[in-house]
Design a protein around this motif. Structure first.
Motif, PDB file in Angstrom:
ATOM      1  N   PRO A 375       0.823  -1.214   0.000  1.00  0.00           N
ATOM      2  CA  PRO A 375       0.000   0.000   0.000  1.00  0.00           C
ATOM      3  C   PRO A 375       0.858   1.265   0.000  1.00  0.00           C
ATOM      4  O   PRO A 375       1.967   1.257   0.550  1.00  0.00           O
ATOM      5  CB  PRO A 375      -0.788  -0.103   1.314  1.00  0.00           C
ATOM      6  N   HIS A 376       0.344   2.329  -0.605  1.00  0.00           N
ATOM      7  CA  HIS A 376       1.060   3.610  -0.622  1.00  0.00           C
ATOM      8  C   HIS A 376       0.101   4.763  -0.346  1.00  0.00           C
ATOM      9  O   HIS A 376      -0.829   4.982  -1.120  1.00  0.00           O
ATOM     10  CB  HIS A 376       1.749   3.837  -1.968  1.00  0.00           C
ATOM     11  N   PRO A 377       0.311   5.499   0.740  1.00  0.00           N
ATOM     12  CA  PRO A 377      -0.487   6.706   1.016  1.00  0.00           C
ATOM     13  C   PRO A 377       0.078   7.877   0.200  1.00  0.00           C
ATOM     14  O   PRO A 377       1.117   8.424   0.545  1.00  0.00           O
ATOM     15  CB  PRO A 377      -0.278   6.905   2.522  1.00  0.00           C
ATOM     16  N   CYS A 429       4.925   9.342  -1.845  1.00  0.00           N
ATOM     17  CA  CYS A 429       4.337   8.435  -0.865  1.00  0.00           C
ATOM     18  C   CYS A 429       4.657   8.962   0.524  1.00  0.00           C
ATOM     19  O   CYS A 429       5.788   9.359   0.802  1.00  0.00           O
ATOM     20  CB  CYS A 429       4.896   7.031  -1.034  1.00  0.00           C
ATOM     21  N   ASN A 431       4.436   7.175   3.250  1.00  0.00           N
ATOM     22  CA  ASN A 431       5.162   6.214   4.062  1.00  0.00           C
ATOM     23  C   ASN A 431       6.605   6.646   3.814  1.00  0.00           C
ATOM     24  O   ASN A 431       7.216   6.269   2.816  1.00  0.00           O
ATOM     25  CB  ASN A 431       4.894   4.790   3.573  1.00  0.00           C
ATOM     26  N   HIS A 434       9.462   4.983   2.109  1.00  0.00           N
ATOM     27  CA  HIS A 434       9.260   4.721   0.675  1.00  0.00           C
ATOM     28  C   HIS A 434       9.713   5.909  -0.173  1.00  0.00           C
ATOM     29  O   HIS A 434      10.206   5.734  -1.290  1.00  0.00           O
ATOM     30  CB  HIS A 434       7.786   4.439   0.367  1.00  0.00           C
ATOM     31  N   LEU A 439      10.098   6.794  -4.165  1.00  0.00           N
ATOM     32  CA  LEU A 439       8.692   6.985  -4.563  1.00  0.00           C
ATOM     33  C   LEU A 439       8.316   8.469  -4.440  1.00  0.00           C
ATOM     34  O   LEU A 439       7.500   8.864  -3.603  1.00  0.00           O
ATOM     35  CB  LEU A 439       7.783   6.074  -3.731  1.00  0.00           C
TER      36      LEU A 439
HETATM   37 CU    CU Z   1       4.713   3.922  -0.299  1.00  0.00          CU
END
Ligand code: CU
Ligand code: C2O
Length: 464
Positions: A375-377, A429, A431, A434, A439
């Motif tokens: 998952p990526h916020p 992202c 996170n 990441h 990202l």
């Molecule tokens: Cu992410």
């Protein structure tokens, strides 16, 4: 040799220069809109530093925030979270950041607020990191009521984790004085998960019948489930934007993505109410309806794709000027010379990633696809996106505006916005590890040029 030579070339190409202009990295993506006249990485145009709000208007709210390293933690005015800044919509806010002794330098980014670009607080993109003994003055118009937060955007994966952040609330012009307004900042420190710097249970004395607005802010790197026991709740706002026609939620959890916020309406029932955050911290309003029992997270979450009542979002997405794809994948390769399994954007590894180029006034649609298995916020600076669809299913609830959108593995979202805030904006992202792993992409307005560099000596700007 046949293998070694291409690998060597890949390694070489992945090396980041000692310092670089973010606007000149990667390759331009015009999203099917006009490209000519929208040069990428250009040396002419309005510098980022000129993108400010009225410099002559005196501030309505003025604060000084001092960032300090205290052993392994960072504090703002001596605490973490730092003080909650409160403004009223329409106020000119002025915040002076003083770096007492944070060795790598620090900045303040106003997460979710659509501030002018020069005030966005990203080291190497919108300013230089503020070194120990230095200061930087942020000035911006608080033009949208809602729940936001501020955090350092210099080495953010480390500085946010260790406490360099706080809440900022912009209140509407008229506030209902009968409603108790509570900020609930969630953060996992080295010592464990805390709610407003307290572990375990926080109790707020309240008579039955008292209405609360609980502003939940997730400052962690992962999604956090929130649920209410003892009564129903309503979802008043998400990421600082109101939900139209909220209805009572009974026995469902609400998942707050990393960086995201949710405002919950809870009226204390005769037996009291409590809010549980990931089963780690608890907020009791009045009495604890279950007397300190451990509560499990409900199995089903509120789905914002259908929650609330449809309304005109004021954005016509049927005739968008640009359509971008932001496809998140993962593959082996080199990132700054380091071999590994790295995140990709449209198949490319950082820094060879797309620079999404727009012109002011464009209606823009992003199709975010997550084929990476994790998952990526996703967080776009300086704008709110309207969720148009998820997995090609159209939104049927309230207009859902977001700045921190959880994109699960295998999911696809279409998100639209109006390009009405010129600048050079991160799109990454939240996170934060990441982001360090590549990202990160940027949204670039035509006619804007960058004023800062990532890396280098002096302030060694390192936004992620
Ligand atoms: Cu992410
Ligand atoms: Cu809350 Cu680019 O960050």
């Amino acid at each position: 040799m046949a293998i070694i030579v291409p690998l060597g070339a890949m390694w070489q190409r992945s090396l980041l220069p000692d310092s670089y202009d973010m606007a000149a990295m990667g390759y331009p993506d015009y999203g099917g809109g006009p490209g000519a006249g929208l040069p990428h990485g250009h040396a002419e145009g309005t510098p980022v530093t000129d993108l400010i709000d009225d410099p002559d208007r005196p501030p309505d709210v003025s604060e000084t925030l001092t960032a300090r390293a205290e052993g392994e933690v960072y504090t703002v005015n001596g605490t973490s979270p730092g003080p909650t800044i409160r403004a009223t919509v329409g106020d000119m806010v002025e915040v002076t950041l003083i770096n007492a002794n944070v060795p790598d330098g620090a900045t303040l980014h106003w997460h979710g607020m659509e501030v002018p670009n020069a005030m966005d607080g990203v080291a190497g993109v919108t300013q230089d990191a503020v070194l120990p003994g230095e200061r930087f003055v942020y000035r911006f118009l608080a033009d949208h009521a809602g729940t936001y937060w501020y955090h350092s955007h210099q080495i953010s994966h480390e500085q946010v984790l260790r406490g360099l952040f706080g809440a900022i609330v912009v209140e509407p012009a008229t506030v209902d004085a009968g409603v108790q307004d509570l900020v609930a900042v969630l953060h996992t420190y080295a010592s464990g998960p805390q709610l407003n710097a307290d572990s375990g249970t926080t109790t707020v004395a309240a008579q039955p019948g008292t209405p609360f607005r609980v502003r939940v802010i997730n400052t962690d790197n992962g999604i956090t489930p929130v649920w209410v026991t003892g009564t129903t709740y309503e979802v008043l706002a998400v990421d600082g934007y109101d939900i139209t026609g909220p209805t009572p939620v009974d026995g469902l959890r609400f998942d707050v993505p990393a960086g995201g916020r949710v405002d919950l309406a809870i009226t204390v029932p005769p037996g009291g109410a409590r809010v549980d955050f990931a089963g780690a911290t608890t907020l009791v309003l009045g009495e604890d309806p279950v007397d300190g029992a451990q509560m499990l997270s409900p199995k089903t979450a509120v789905d914002l794709l259908s929650y609330g009542t449809p309304a005109d979002p004021g954005l016509d997405v049927s005739n968008a000027d640009r359509h971008f794809t932001y496809r998140i994948g993962r593959r082996p390769g080199f990132l700054d010379g380091r071999p590994g399994l790295w995140w990709t954007i449209n198949g490319h590894l950082y820094p060879d990633v797309p620079m999404f180029v727009v012109a002011e006034g464009d209606v823009v649609v992003f199709r975010i696809e997550n084929t990476s298995g994790d998952p990526h916020p996703m967080h776009l600076h300086g704008h709110h996106g309207l969720v148009v669809s998820r997995n090609d299913e159209t939104s049927t609830g309230s207009p859902w505006w977001t700045d921190s959108l959880e994109v699960g593995p295998g999911e696809t979202f279409e998100v639209a916005f109006r390009a009405d805030n010129p600048g050079l904006w991160m799109d990454h992202c939240h996170n934060l590890p990441h982001a360090v792993q590549g990202l990160v992409s940027h949204l670039m307005y035509a006619g804007v040029r960058s004023s800062f560099r990532v890396g280098g000596g002096g302030p060694h700007n390192q936004p992620e």
